[in-house]
Design an enzyme around this catalytic site. Structure first.
Site, mmCIF file in Angstrom:
data_model
loop_
_atom_site.group_PDB
_atom_site.id
_atom_site.type_symbol
_atom_site.label_atom_id
_atom_site.label_comp_id
_atom_site.label_asym_id
_atom_site.label_seq_id
_atom_site.Cartn_x
_atom_site.Cartn_y
_atom_site.Cartn_z
ATOM 1 N N LYS A 17 0.816 -1.219 0.000
ATOM 2 C CA LYS A 17 0.000 0.000 0.000
ATOM 3 C C LYS A 17 0.846 1.264 0.000
ATOM 4 C CE LYS A 17 -2.359 -0.710 3.555
ATOM 5 N NZ LYS A 17 -2.111 -0.430 4.793
ATOM 6 N N ARG A 92 -8.597 2.896 10.055
ATOM 7 C CA ARG A 92 -8.237 1.519 10.379
ATOM 8 C C ARG A 92 -9.269 0.875 11.298
ATOM 9 N NH1 ARG A 92 -2.397 2.174 9.673
ATOM 10 N NH2 ARG A 92 -1.280 0.210 9.754
ATOM 11 N N ARG A 131 10.847 -7.385 4.053
ATOM 12 C CA ARG A 131 10.931 -5.972 4.417
ATOM 13 C C ARG A 131 11.740 -5.794 5.700
ATOM 14 N NH1 ARG A 131 5.557 -2.438 4.622
ATOM 15 N NH2 ARG A 131 5.315 -3.070 6.762
ATOM 16 N N ARG A 137 12.480 -2.109 9.991
ATOM 17 C CA ARG A 137 11.464 -1.388 10.771
ATOM 18 C C ARG A 137 11.224 -2.130 12.080
ATOM 19 N NH1 ARG A 137 6.083 0.682 7.636
ATOM 20 N NH2 ARG A 137 5.140 -0.104 9.538
ATOM 21 N N ARG A 148 0.277 -7.526 13.998
ATOM 22 C CA ARG A 148 -0.297 -6.518 13.091
ATOM 23 C C ARG A 148 -1.309 -7.161 12.139
ATOM 24 N NH1 ARG A 148 4.316 -4.124 10.174
ATOM 25 N NH2 ARG A 148 2.878 -2.627 9.304
HETATM 26 P P1 AMP Z 1 1.547 2.009 9.016
HETATM 27 O O1 AMP Z 1 2.799 2.699 8.580
HETATM 28 O O2 AMP Z 1 0.314 2.542 8.357
HETATM 29 O O3 AMP Z 1 1.645 0.508 8.899
HETATM 30 O O4 AMP Z 1 1.365 2.330 10.567
HETATM 31 C C1 AMP Z 1 2.330 1.941 11.508
HETATM 32 C C2 AMP Z 1 1.701 1.876 12.905
HETATM 33 O O5 AMP Z 1 1.194 3.173 13.256
HETATM 34 C C3 AMP Z 1 0.513 0.944 13.036
HETATM 35 O O6 AMP Z 1 0.895 -0.389 13.276
HETATM 36 C C4 AMP Z 1 -0.228 1.573 14.216
HETATM 37 O O7 AMP Z 1 0.413 1.267 15.439
HETATM 38 C C5 AMP Z 1 -0.024 3.055 13.969
HETATM 39 N N1 AMP Z 1 -1.111 3.609 13.116
HETATM 40 C C6 AMP Z 1 -0.999 4.149 11.871
HETATM 41 N N2 AMP Z 1 -2.180 4.556 11.412
HETATM 42 C C7 AMP Z 1 -3.082 4.282 12.384
HETATM 43 C C8 AMP Z 1 -4.489 4.443 12.498
HETATM 44 N N3 AMP Z 1 -5.225 4.964 11.507
HETATM 45 N N4 AMP Z 1 -5.072 4.046 13.660
HETATM 46 C C9 AMP Z 1 -4.363 3.526 14.669
HETATM 47 N N5 AMP Z 1 -3.045 3.317 14.615
HETATM 48 C C10 AMP Z 1 -2.396 3.687 13.480
#
Ligand code: AMP
Length: 195
Positions: A17, A92, A131, A137, A148
């Protein structure tokens, strides 16, 4: 109705994504709004929000809705959002989607489409392993990755029904080369070439 393309990207962690979000936002010349990126920036800068978010992020859990919703609403208040935007990683949860719906209705900014990136589970685990080696990361640790994926299934997948009911979902087969997947996403939006 205000002009501009407004997209939400949905899909499990590891579906590619983030990469597609960058390419599509460049193609449509709209801001790429990633709540994960904004949270990581807060973490890096050591803000109070960053410190609080880190405790959830490092475990692969979701940051509480009230925090991310406030952050997102603030971001959509920037001038550049008036011409459209692409949301990557938000909403989310159903409460986040409802909050977004409320904000967009106030602005008369209906969503154009929700692109759903579809990938089989085995392929996801393989990609997330890769990754971890490439990017290192913190939340790509095997256990955190599993968490996750569980969090996605439990809290984010119900959103698919939320948006299916609203007739907004366009499926994109996310297995293949980066360029190929971008082409499919554009085709799903009825755009043959990048505008
Ligand atoms: P991402 O880069 O989108 O995978 O986000 C990394 C982490 O940030 C996620 O695993 C969550 O802990 C937090 N996070 C990002 N976006 C959200 C969201 N919309 N709601 C809650 N937690 C978020």
């Amino acid at each position: 109705m205000t002009a501009g393309i407004r997209l939400v990207l949905l899909g499990p962690p590891g579906a590619g994504k983030g990469t597609q979000a960058l390419l599509l936002s460049a193609a449509f010349r709209i801001p790429h709004v990633s709540t994960g990126d904004i949270l990581r920036e807060h973490k890096r800068l050591g803000t109070p929000l960053g410190a609080e978010a880190a405790t959830y992020m490092d475990r692969g859990e979701l940051v509480p809705d009230n925090l991310v919703i406030r952050m997102l609403v603030e971001r959509l208040g920037h001038d550049d959002a008036a011409g459209g935007f692409l949301l990557d990683g938000f909403p989310r949860t159903v409460p986040q989607a409802l909050a977004l719906e409320g904000v967009l209705a106030e602005q008369d900014w209906p969503l154009t489409a929700v692109l759903r990136f579809v990938v089989a589970d085995v392929e996801l685990v393989r990609r997330l392993d890769q990754r971890r080696d490439l990017e290192g990361r913190a939340d790509d640790d095997p256990e955190v990755v599993r968490n996750r994926l569980d969090v996605f299934r439990q809290q984010t997948e119900p959103l698919e029904f939320f948006y299916l009911e609203r007739g907004l979902v366009r499926d994109v087969d996310a297995v293949g080369g980066v360029e190929q997947v971008t082409k499919r996403a554009l085709a799903a939006l009825d755009v043959a070439e990048a505008p």
